[in-house]
Scaffold this motif. Structure first.
Motif, mmCIF file in Angstrom:
data_model
loop_
_atom_site.group_PDB
_atom_site.id
_atom_site.type_symbol
_atom_site.label_atom_id
_atom_site.label_comp_id
_atom_site.label_asym_id
_atom_site.label_seq_id
_atom_site.Cartn_x
_atom_site.Cartn_y
_atom_site.Cartn_z
ATOM 1 N N PRO A 62 -30.417 -10.821 -18.151
ATOM 2 C CA PRO A 62 -30.307 -10.541 -19.587
ATOM 3 C C PRO A 62 -29.309 -9.422 -19.866
ATOM 4 O O PRO A 62 -29.203 -8.465 -19.092
ATOM 5 C CB PRO A 62 -31.737 -10.109 -19.964
ATOM 6 N N TYR A 63 -28.570 -9.583 -20.952
ATOM 7 C CA TYR A 63 -27.564 -8.643 -21.453
ATOM 8 C C TYR A 63 -26.216 -8.752 -20.728
ATOM 9 O O TYR A 63 -25.280 -8.056 -21.093
ATOM 10 C CB TYR A 63 -28.036 -7.177 -21.386
ATOM 11 N N THR A 64 -26.110 -9.606 -19.722
ATOM 12 C CA THR A 64 -24.836 -9.724 -18.998
ATOM 13 C C THR A 64 -24.007 -10.892 -19.517
ATOM 14 O O THR A 64 -22.826 -10.717 -19.839
ATOM 15 C CB THR A 64 -25.079 -9.878 -17.484
ATOM 16 N N GLN A 65 -24.589 -12.086 -19.612
ATOM 17 C CA GLN A 65 -23.871 -13.221 -20.198
ATOM 18 C C GLN A 65 -24.144 -13.320 -21.698
ATOM 19 O O GLN A 65 -23.227 -13.504 -22.499
ATOM 20 C CB GLN A 65 -24.281 -14.536 -19.536
ATOM 21 N N LEU A 66 -25.419 -13.221 -22.072
ATOM 22 C CA LEU A 66 -25.849 -13.244 -23.467
ATOM 23 C C LEU A 66 -26.562 -11.928 -23.775
ATOM 24 O O LEU A 66 -26.928 -11.193 -22.862
ATOM 25 C CB LEU A 66 -26.769 -14.438 -23.733
ATOM 26 N N TRP A 67 -26.764 -11.661 -25.053
ATOM 27 C CA TRP A 67 -27.327 -10.345 -25.412
ATOM 28 C C TRP A 67 -28.276 -10.478 -26.591
ATOM 29 O O TRP A 67 -28.010 -11.197 -27.554
ATOM 30 C CB TRP A 67 -26.196 -9.394 -25.778
ATOM 31 N N ASP A 68 -29.389 -9.757 -26.501
ATOM 32 C CA ASP A 68 -30.307 -9.655 -27.638
ATOM 33 C C ASP A 68 -31.061 -8.337 -27.556
ATOM 34 O O ASP A 68 -31.130 -7.698 -26.505
ATOM 35 C CB ASP A 68 -31.292 -10.821 -27.670
ATOM 36 N N LEU A 69 -31.661 -7.974 -28.671
ATOM 37 C CA LEU A 69 -32.283 -6.664 -28.839
ATOM 38 C C LEU A 69 -33.763 -6.713 -28.472
ATOM 39 O O LEU A 69 -34.622 -6.479 -29.298
ATOM 40 C CB LEU A 69 -32.110 -6.216 -30.294
ATOM 41 N N LYS A 70 -34.088 -7.063 -27.260
ATOM 42 C CA LYS A 70 -35.463 -7.034 -26.793
ATOM 43 C C LYS A 70 -35.473 -6.611 -25.320
ATOM 44 O O LYS A 70 -34.516 -6.880 -24.581
ATOM 45 C CB LYS A 70 -36.116 -8.416 -26.920
ATOM 46 N N PRO A 71 -36.553 -5.984 -24.858
ATOM 47 C CA PRO A 71 -36.662 -5.645 -23.436
ATOM 48 C C PRO A 71 -36.795 -6.897 -22.571
ATOM 49 O O PRO A 71 -37.146 -7.977 -23.074
ATOM 50 C CB PRO A 71 -37.927 -4.783 -23.379
#
Length: 494
Positions: A62-71
């Protein structure tokens, strides 16, 4: 007949063990939530979790290819289901039902430590209702995940002793916070209470050891989420995405404390009346803990500056216990009022009844139980062999998952993230503003197919610059080829 049914449940409850209670709760949750197993999405956040999880299953943290504001634990929950069951709406919603039933079960466990089994049972039933109805709660939300682990942690804290149990409580609290970061607030109020209780206790050192082991468990869990990022040299991405970005988001100009005040003040007023009328015993240790957890959740609402319907999932189990205790101390209802209450109870899952009708109608009209533009639009695209490689969904973005595609850029994972300039510094994104990102998508990537929704504006109506740009661009470079319910399918002009 209705009265007999309610009486049967009451009498049955006195003989129930935990397994039977869970079975009943699961059946109630399944009945309410089952028709929504076939919906494309209930809340846009759920679609984003699924897309992020699929990226993880495909080998991208998570956060490397796609990104969102959640843990990351939220994405891990969905990724585990997809890894085992593949692309299955039914599997995801079934595990969501399990989350709700387990949360209600441990709510029942906490309630029975304070009040009777009968009151605890009805408290658990209403927990199922409130975690499944009234808004976008039929989907699987991050609040469902974080609340379950917090409820289990609180139950163990109130019922178990021993340092190892304290370690387990800390780990569970860590899972909760790493599912939804604002659960750190009720965890903090709980920790302050336990420290205060330890200072008053005769065995201060012993109680302090429990707190230390809880802290160790929490830190251990948080550290474990960082390990895969460390080995991939992405530790800075882990830190900025999980901790720095939510802080920036909570300070967004779109939110204010005033939006959260009505819910907070009205609930606190009701709790104050319950305590003043001695319907809620404020001297009870368990009730003190529940009150402080509720206070912590309220602090998180105030800090965020808004209270969406699904945020209340974090509040319901703890609040419902106190409400159930207070109601149980009121005079019994008269016969006629009991009938009215029974009718209201039957009518409570009205959203589920209507969705059953919707599913049956969709099957008769379209030949499939699965429904919604997030499914119908991708089906149209597949049937008509439209270009999907650079497809762009400004709405119904669950369509990426259905089509086996990914969003055109990292910032476009959740459509609204494109418009949140404050989040761009934490995305590790080449572009630094939303308008720059939107221009890059439309003018550089040039998606052949674009999907949006029929409404007044494509983006939030407050975002005048975004809407003016994309409206003008669509008018010049795209044509509308299909309208499917509220879904609009555009093709780029040659």
């Amino acid at each position: 007949m209705l009265k007999k049914a309610i009486g049967f449940l009451d009498s049955l409850n006195s003989r129930l063990d935990w397994k039977t209670v869970f079975f009943v709760l699961f059946l109630v949750a399944l009945f309410i939530r089952f028709p929504f197993f076939f919906r494309d999405y209930v809340d846009r956040d759920e679609s984003t979790f699924i897309i992020m999880a699929q990226s993880w299953v495909d080998g991208h943290l998570p956060y490397t290819q796609l990104w969102d504001l959640k843990p990351p634990v939220t994405f891990l929950f969905f990724a585990g289901i997809i890894a085992v069951f593949g692309k299955s709406f039914i599997a995801i919603r079934l595990f969501g039902t399990l989350l709700v039933a387990l949360t209600a079960l441990f709510t029942y466990g906490m309630a029975t430590r304070i009040t009777s089994k009968k009151v605890g049972f009805w408290c658990a039933i209403f927990t199922v209702f409130f975690l499944s109805l009234f808004g976008s709660l039929q989907g699987v939300m991050s609040e469902h995940i974080c609340t379950l682990f917090f409820v289990i942690a609180l139950y163990l804290q109130l019922s178990k002793r021993g340092l190892w149990w304290s370690l387990v409580v800390g780990v569970l609290l860590g899972i909760s916070v790493m599912s939804k970061l604002n659960m750190a607030y009720p965890m903090l109020t709980l920790g302050i209470y336990l420290l205060w209780a330890a200072l008053k206790a005769q065995n201060f050192w012993k109680d302090l050891q429990h707190l230390i082991w809880m802290g160790i468990g929490f830190i251990l869990l948080v550290t474990l989420t960082a390990v895969p990022y460390y080995f991939q040299g992405e530790l800075a991405t882990w830190w900025s995405s999980i901790f720095e970005a939510p802080l920036a988001y909570s300070q967004s100009k779109f939110h204010s404390i005033g939006k959260a005040l009505p819910v907070v003040l009205s609930t606190l007023l009701l709790l104050g009346l319950g305590i003043g009328k001695k319907l809620i015993d404020r001297k009870s240790k368990e009730i003190q803990v529940l009150l402080l957890v509720i206070l912590g959740v309220f602090v998180s609402f105030m800090q965020t500056g808004k209270v969406n319907g699904h945020y209340l999932i974090q509040l319901y189990p703890f609040l419902l216990i106190l409400v159930a205790i207070a109601v149980s101390k009121l005079p019994p209802l008269k016969k006629n009022l009991k009938i009215v209450a029974g009718v209201l109870l039957v009518l409570t899952p009205m959203e589920a009844y209507l969705e059953y009708v919707n599913v049956i109608n969709n099957k008769m009209e379209k030949g499939s139980f699965f429904n919604g533009e997030g499914i119908d639009v991708p089906n149209y695209i597949i049937e008509n062999k439209l270009e999907t490689q650079n497809i762009f969904f400004t709405e119904y973005h669950i369509g990426y998952w259905v089509l086996g595609e990914t969003p055109p850029t990292k910032a476009a994972t959740h459509p609204s993230n494109i418009t949140r300039d404050k989040l761009f510094p934490f995305m590790d994104n080449p572009r630094t503003t939303g308008m720059e990102e939107l221009r890059y998508i439309m003018e550089e990537i040039k998606p052949k197919t674009l999907v949006t929704r029929k409404r007044e504006t494509i983006f939030d109506k407050k975002l005048l610059e975004f809407n003016a740009y994309i409206d003008a661009y669509l008018a010049q470079h795209y044509e509308l080829v299909k309208t499917i319910d509220r879904g609009l399918v555009y093709q780029r002009l040659k």
